[in-house]
Design a protein around this motif. Sequence first.
Motif, mmCIF file in Angstrom:
data_model
loop_
_atom_site.group_PDB
_atom_site.id
_atom_site.type_symbol
_atom_site.label_atom_id
_atom_site.label_comp_id
_atom_site.label_asym_id
_atom_site.label_seq_id
_atom_site.Cartn_x
_atom_site.Cartn_y
_atom_site.Cartn_z
ATOM 1 N N PRO A 1 9.967 -4.001 -1.411
ATOM 2 C CA PRO A 1 9.549 -4.628 -0.562
ATOM 3 C C PRO A 1 9.309 -5.977 -0.885
ATOM 4 O O PRO A 1 8.732 -6.261 -1.971
ATOM 5 N N SER A 2 9.281 -6.992 0.249
ATOM 6 C CA SER A 2 9.026 -8.418 -0.098
ATOM 7 C C SER A 2 7.497 -8.493 -0.275
ATOM 8 O O SER A 2 6.603 -7.430 0.296
ATOM 9 N N ALA A 3 7.033 -9.660 -0.435
ATOM 10 C CA ALA A 3 5.594 -9.859 -0.458
ATOM 11 C C ALA A 3 5.105 -9.825 0.996
ATOM 12 O O ALA A 3 3.695 -9.235 1.181
ATOM 13 N N ARG A 4 5.828 -10.001 1.941
ATOM 14 C CA ARG A 4 4.993 -10.212 3.548
ATOM 15 C C ARG A 4 5.104 -8.658 3.634
ATOM 16 O O ARG A 4 4.265 -8.120 4.444
ATOM 17 N N GLU A 5 6.340 -7.577 3.358
ATOM 18 C CA GLU A 5 6.224 -6.419 3.531
ATOM 19 C C GLU A 5 5.083 -5.641 2.804
ATOM 20 O O GLU A 5 4.389 -4.636 3.525
ATOM 21 N N GLN A 6 4.682 -5.976 1.699
ATOM 22 C CA GLN A 6 3.752 -5.489 1.053
ATOM 23 C C GLN A 6 2.314 -5.772 1.593
ATOM 24 O O GLN A 6 1.455 -4.774 1.950
ATOM 25 N N ARG A 7 2.242 -7.074 2.223
ATOM 26 C CA ARG A 7 1.122 -7.352 2.696
ATOM 27 C C ARG A 7 0.836 -6.749 3.993
ATOM 28 O O ARG A 7 -0.391 -6.250 4.326
ATOM 29 N N ARG A 8 1.750 -6.234 4.932
ATOM 30 C CA ARG A 8 1.700 -5.491 6.033
ATOM 31 C C ARG A 8 1.517 -4.140 5.613
ATOM 32 O O ARG A 8 0.638 -3.577 6.479
ATOM 33 N N ARG A 34 5.152 -5.923 -13.102
ATOM 34 C CA ARG A 34 6.020 -6.698 -13.950
ATOM 35 C C ARG A 34 5.718 -8.065 -13.853
ATOM 36 O O ARG A 34 6.075 -8.460 -12.536
ATOM 37 N N ARG A 35 5.329 -8.763 -14.720
ATOM 38 C CA ARG A 35 5.018 -10.109 -14.598
ATOM 39 C C ARG A 35 6.417 -10.858 -14.391
ATOM 40 O O ARG A 35 7.542 -10.789 -14.995
ATOM 41 N N GLY A 36 6.194 -11.698 -13.351
ATOM 42 C CA GLY A 36 7.518 -12.606 -12.717
ATOM 43 C C GLY A 36 8.455 -11.640 -11.972
ATOM 44 O O GLY A 36 9.493 -12.250 -11.522
ATOM 45 N N ILE A 37 8.273 -10.518 -11.764
ATOM 46 C CA ILE A 37 8.916 -9.679 -10.960
ATOM 47 C C ILE A 37 8.154 -9.111 -9.583
ATOM 48 O O ILE A 37 8.476 -9.182 -8.502
ATOM 49 N N ASP A 38 7.129 -8.347 -9.989
ATOM 50 C CA ASP A 38 6.152 -7.708 -8.882
ATOM 51 C C ASP A 38 4.828 -8.859 -8.547
ATOM 52 O O ASP A 38 4.563 -9.502 -9.420
ATOM 53 N N VAL A 39 4.934 -8.717 -7.164
ATOM 54 C CA VAL A 39 3.682 -9.613 -6.713
ATOM 55 C C VAL A 39 2.377 -8.819 -7.282
ATOM 56 O O VAL A 39 1.224 -9.331 -7.517
ATOM 57 N N GLU A 40 2.389 -7.459 -7.035
ATOM 58 C CA GLU A 40 1.238 -6.769 -7.269
ATOM 59 C C GLU A 40 1.684 -5.275 -7.892
ATOM 60 O O GLU A 40 2.949 -4.974 -7.847
ATOM 61 N N GLY A 41 0.798 -4.801 -8.907
ATOM 62 C CA GLY A 41 1.056 -3.539 -9.376
ATOM 63 C C GLY A 41 0.477 -2.473 -8.906
ATOM 64 O O GLY A 41 -0.728 -2.709 -7.959
ATOM 65 N N HIS A 42 0.759 -1.191 -8.747
ATOM 66 C CA HIS A 42 0.222 -0.066 -8.188
ATOM 67 C C HIS A 42 0.044 1.044 -8.971
ATOM 68 O O HIS A 42 0.929 1.622 -9.934
ATOM 69 N N ALA A 43 -1.372 1.555 -9.199
ATOM 70 C CA ALA A 43 -1.584 2.928 -9.764
ATOM 71 C C ALA A 43 -1.946 3.984 -8.862
ATOM 72 O O ALA A 43 -3.013 3.737 -7.949
ATOM 73 N N VAL A 44 -1.199 5.321 -8.933
ATOM 74 C CA VAL A 44 -1.349 6.313 -8.118
ATOM 75 C C VAL A 44 -1.799 7.479 -8.728
ATOM 76 O O VAL A 44 -1.263 7.960 -9.776
ATOM 77 N N VAL A 45 -3.047 8.074 -8.295
ATOM 78 C CA VAL A 45 -3.379 9.400 -8.836
ATOM 79 C C VAL A 45 -3.156 10.514 -7.708
ATOM 80 O O VAL A 45 -3.325 10.349 -6.761
ATOM 81 N N LEU A 46 -2.453 11.588 -8.125
ATOM 82 C CA LEU A 46 -2.134 12.624 -7.426
ATOM 83 C C LEU A 46 -3.444 13.452 -7.039
ATOM 84 O O LEU A 46 -4.144 13.772 -7.799
ATOM 85 N N ALA A 47 -3.907 13.594 -5.671
ATOM 86 C CA ALA A 47 -5.033 14.387 -5.257
ATOM 87 C C ALA A 47 -4.864 15.922 -5.352
ATOM 88 O O ALA A 47 -3.557 16.356 -5.531
ATOM 89 N N GLY A 48 -5.945 16.492 -5.741
ATOM 90 C CA GLY A 48 -5.690 18.033 -6.160
ATOM 91 C C GLY A 48 -6.994 18.722 -6.014
ATOM 92 O O GLY A 48 -8.141 18.192 -5.929
ATOM 93 N N PRO A 49 -7.068 20.072 -6.062
ATOM 94 C CA PRO A 49 -8.170 20.399 -6.027
ATOM 95 C C PRO A 49 -9.559 20.317 -7.126
ATOM 96 O O PRO A 49 -10.559 20.348 -6.986
#
Length: 954
Positions: free
Chosen positions: A276-283, A462-477
Motif C-alpha cells: 500500500p501507499s503511505a496514504r493507504e497505510q495511514r488509513r 526496508r530503508r528507502g522502500i518502506d514507510v514503516e515496518g511491521h512485526a506480527v505475533v500470532l495469538a494462541g492459547p
Amino acid sequence: MSSPSERYAAARRRSRFTHLAEFTMHHPFELDDFQQVACEAVEEGKGALVAAPTGAGKTVVGEFAVHLALATGRKCFYTTPIKALSNQKYHDLAEAYGEANVGLLTGDSSVNGHAPVVVMTTEVLRNMLYADSPTLAGLGFTVMDEVHYLADRMRGAVWEEVILHLPQDVQVISLSATVSNAEEFGAWLDQVRGTTEVVVSEVRPVPLWQHMMVGTELFDLFGEGGAGARAGRSRGVNPELMARLRSARAADTGWHREDAGAPRGRRGRKRGRGGPSAREQRRGHAAGHRFEQPAGEGSRRPVGTPSRAQVVSTLDDAGLLPAIVFIFSRNGCDGAVRQLLATDTRLIDTAEGERIHHEVERRVLSVAPEDLGVLGYHDFVEGLTRGFAAHHAGMLPLFREIVEELFAAGRIQAVFATETLALGVNMPARTTVIEKMVKYNGETHADLTPAEYTQLTGRAGRRGIDVEGHAVVLAGPRVDPLQVAGLASTRTYPLRSSFRPSANMAVNLVDRMGRDEARHLLEESFAQFQADRAMAGHSHAVERNEEAMAGYAEAMSCHLGDFAEYAELRHQLTQAEKDAAKQRGAAKRAHVQRVLEELSVGDVIRVGSGWKAGRAVVITGTHGVSKRHDDVAVVNDSGRLRTMTADDLTEPPVVQGSIAIPPRFNPRKPKDRKDLAATMRAKVPDTDPPARRRGQDTTGTDEPGLGGAAGERIDSLRAALRRHPCHACPDREEHARWAVRLQQLKRETSGLRRKVARRTHTISRTFDRICSMLAEWGYLSEDGQEVTDAGRTLQRIYGEKDLLVAECLRQGVWRGLDASELAAVAGIVIHESRRGEVDVQPAMPTTRVQRAHELMLDLWSRIEDSEIEHDLPVTAQPDAGIAWMMHRWAAGARLEVVLRDSELSAGDFVRRAKQVVDLLGQIEKAAPHPAVQGTARKAMGLMLRGVVATDRLD
C-alpha cells in the motif's frame, strides 16, 4: 531549508573531514547523526563502537573505514562471524570498489587474499595474528561486524583474542546490535585499544509497528493510536485486542473456532508487489489495523494459530508483504512450503515465476541430477516460482544463497525461516512474523528473550522502500499479549563475554609473548573486565552486610543467656533433620539403581510415574547400544529410543515379562523400533501386579529407614535445646527471627567473599592450570615457559578437541589410514550428537577406523582425567555417529546412499563435511608425518565434490 549558520557549520565540517565528505558524495542517503559522529571519529584516528538497531545502517561506518583505507594507502580487514555474511559482504564491496581491490578469506574460500581490502571470518584473522602473517603488513583498520557475537558460547572468545592481539596502531571499528551495556564494552575497548568513540543509537530509520494476529485479523499490539507500537513503550495493550481474545475464549473454552479466510491467490493479479501507499497505510492505522478477510472455507484449528497459508494470505491482502515468518523448526519451515503448495498459493505472477525457474535451474547445474531429489529440490523450486521459500541451516548452502538473493532483490514475497536468518545476512522485509514465543535453545524449550525478540523483529522495514515496518505475533492459547508487549518494550540486552582460554590459545600465547606477558594480556580480556566490575559491587555488599550483621546480633540478645548458642543448637537440629531426609532419599535412589542394574536385554518394564511413565523394552547391551554411566536404553511403547537413570524415577520399574530382540534389529531405524514396540504390546500384557522385581523382596515394601545414630543425634539435640536457659524466654521466637536473619546474612556474605576470591584473576588462573596440564603432557617445557616440538603441532589445531587432535597426530594414531578413512576419523572429531540422543555405537567402515576410534577414546579418557585433575572444562567425547557417512562420501558414494538410514539433513551433512574439510586442512599443516599430510590433502580433494563444493567461490 537550513539556516546560514548551519550551512557554515556543515562547510567547516566538510573542510575538516575531507575523506568523509568525499565518501558521502557517493552515498545514496544523507548520513544519520550517529553515522556522522562515528565516521568523524574514524577519520580522526580513533576506534569506534557503534551500537544500533538492525537495519539502522551501522555498516556504513565499516564501509567508510574501507573507503579511508583505500584513500590513504592502508589495508582494511572486514571481519564477520559467519561465512555466509562474509560472502555477501565480499560481493557488496567488490561491486563498490572493484574486484581488484577486494579479497575474501574464509575457511573454504580464498580470493585475492593480498588485496588492500579483505573480507574474512574472525577465525581467519585470529589464525593470521598467531602466525604473524605477512598479510598483516600495512593494516590500518579492522571492522568487527556483529561484534556482539562475542557472547556466543562456542566461538565468542575469538573476537576478544583478535581485539587483544591486533597491533596498537590498527583502528578497530566494532559494529554491534543494540546492547544495554555498550558503554561498558566501550570502556573496555578504550582500555585495551586506546581512544574509542562509543556511539549508541536506539532510533530505527524505519518505524516499527507491533501487531498480533488473532485468527486472520490483525490488531495493533499497543493502544493509544499506535504510539506505543512505534516507540515500543506504550502504557497499555490495545483494548480491542484484549476484547477480541476474551470473546474468543468465552465463545469456545477449547480455544477453537471455525477460522475464516481460506488462502487465496489465483486471481490473475500481481500480489504483494510494492504494497500500500503511505496514504493507504495511514488509513489502515486509523481503522485500528483490523485487516479482516472475508469468510470462506476453513478448517477447525486454534484461534491463535491460523495455517501458514492463511497468515501469508492475510498479510498479502493487507499489503504487508514481503515477509519473513520465523518458525523455530526446520521441519516446520519445510512444512510451511508444502502447505502453501497444497493450497495453490501464488504470490508472484507466472512470468516472474518462469524467470526464477530458469535462473534456479542454471544455478544448480553443479549439483548431480540424482542428488536433487534427495535435497527436496522439486518443492524448493516450485515454491520459488510461486514466490515463497524456506530458509534454515538444514538446507543445502546453495539453496539458502538462492533464497537470500531472490528475497533481497524483492522477487519472492515470503520466507519461512529459523532464527539463524536474524544474524547478519541482509534479508530485510516489510513484515516479520513470529509463530511462537518459545524456542528450543539447545538444552530446553525457553521463552524468547528481549534480545532475541528485537533481533527477529528488527528485520522488518526496508530503508528507502518502506514507510514503516511491521512485526506480527500470532495469538494462541500460550501467547500472552502482556508478555509480547513486555518484550517489545524492553531495552535491556547486556553483552556478556564468553571468553575462556584453550589449549591452542595457551601454546600460541606462550610462543608469541612468554607466559608472564600472556597472563597480563588475559587479565585485560573483556571477561575479566566484567568480572572485576561485578566484584566491585560485591565488595561493597560485603561491607554493608557486616554492618547489618552487627545490628542483627544486638537485636537477638537475650537476658536469660547466650542466644547465639541457642540459635546454633536450633540450626544444628534443623540440619540434622534435613540430613536424615536426604539419607532416606539416597537409600531409595540406591534401591532404584540396583533394580535398574539387574535388568536384562528384552525385559519389558513398566515405569509407574514421572515424565518417563509407561512401558518399554530394555535394549542396552545389544545391537550397538552401549551403556553410558548409569543409564539404561529402552524403546518405549510409542517406538521412541530413550534412556533412563535412577534420577528419572521415583520408584523402581516393574518387570512384566520379556521378549526376544530380533537379530537384525537396528535401533537407529524408526520402523524397527515401532515393530519392537508392537511386539511388546502383543506378547506381554500390560498388567501391574506386585510382580517380580529382580533383587527385591516382594514380601516387604517398606521404604528404607535410617540407622540409629542419626535418630540418636536428633533426640540429643532436642534435649539440649529444651535444657538451654533461652528456651524459657518469652521473647524467644522474636529473638529467633533475628537469629535466622543473621544466619542467612552470614551465609550470603560468605558466598560473596568466595565469589570475589574466585572471580579475581579468574582468566589468568585458568590459563595457569592449562599451562600446567600442557607441561605434564609435553606440549610446554616443564616450567611452562617454552613451547616444545609437540606444542608446535598444537599451535596449528583450532577447535573444541584441539588437544585430542594434536595427541592423535603426535602418537601416530592416524598413520596408515587411507584418505577415506582419515575423513571418517575427522568426522568422529567434529561430530556431536544432539543433546539427549541415545549412544548407539555404529559399525565402523573399516577395521583400521575401528582401531583408530578405540585409540582416540583411550586418549580422550586420559585427557578428560587430566582436565578434571586440573579443574578445567572437559573435552566432549569423540562421537562416531557420522564416520560411515564421511567415509562413504570420500569414497565417492552418491548423496542418497550417504544419507540413507540417517536422520541428518542434507544441509547438516554439508556443514559437517565442510567442518571435516577444515580439520583436514589443519591436519595437513600440523601433522609431523609427511604421509599423514599427504593423506589429509588427498582426503580434502575427495570430500570437496558435488553438493559439498557447490557454494565455494574459488
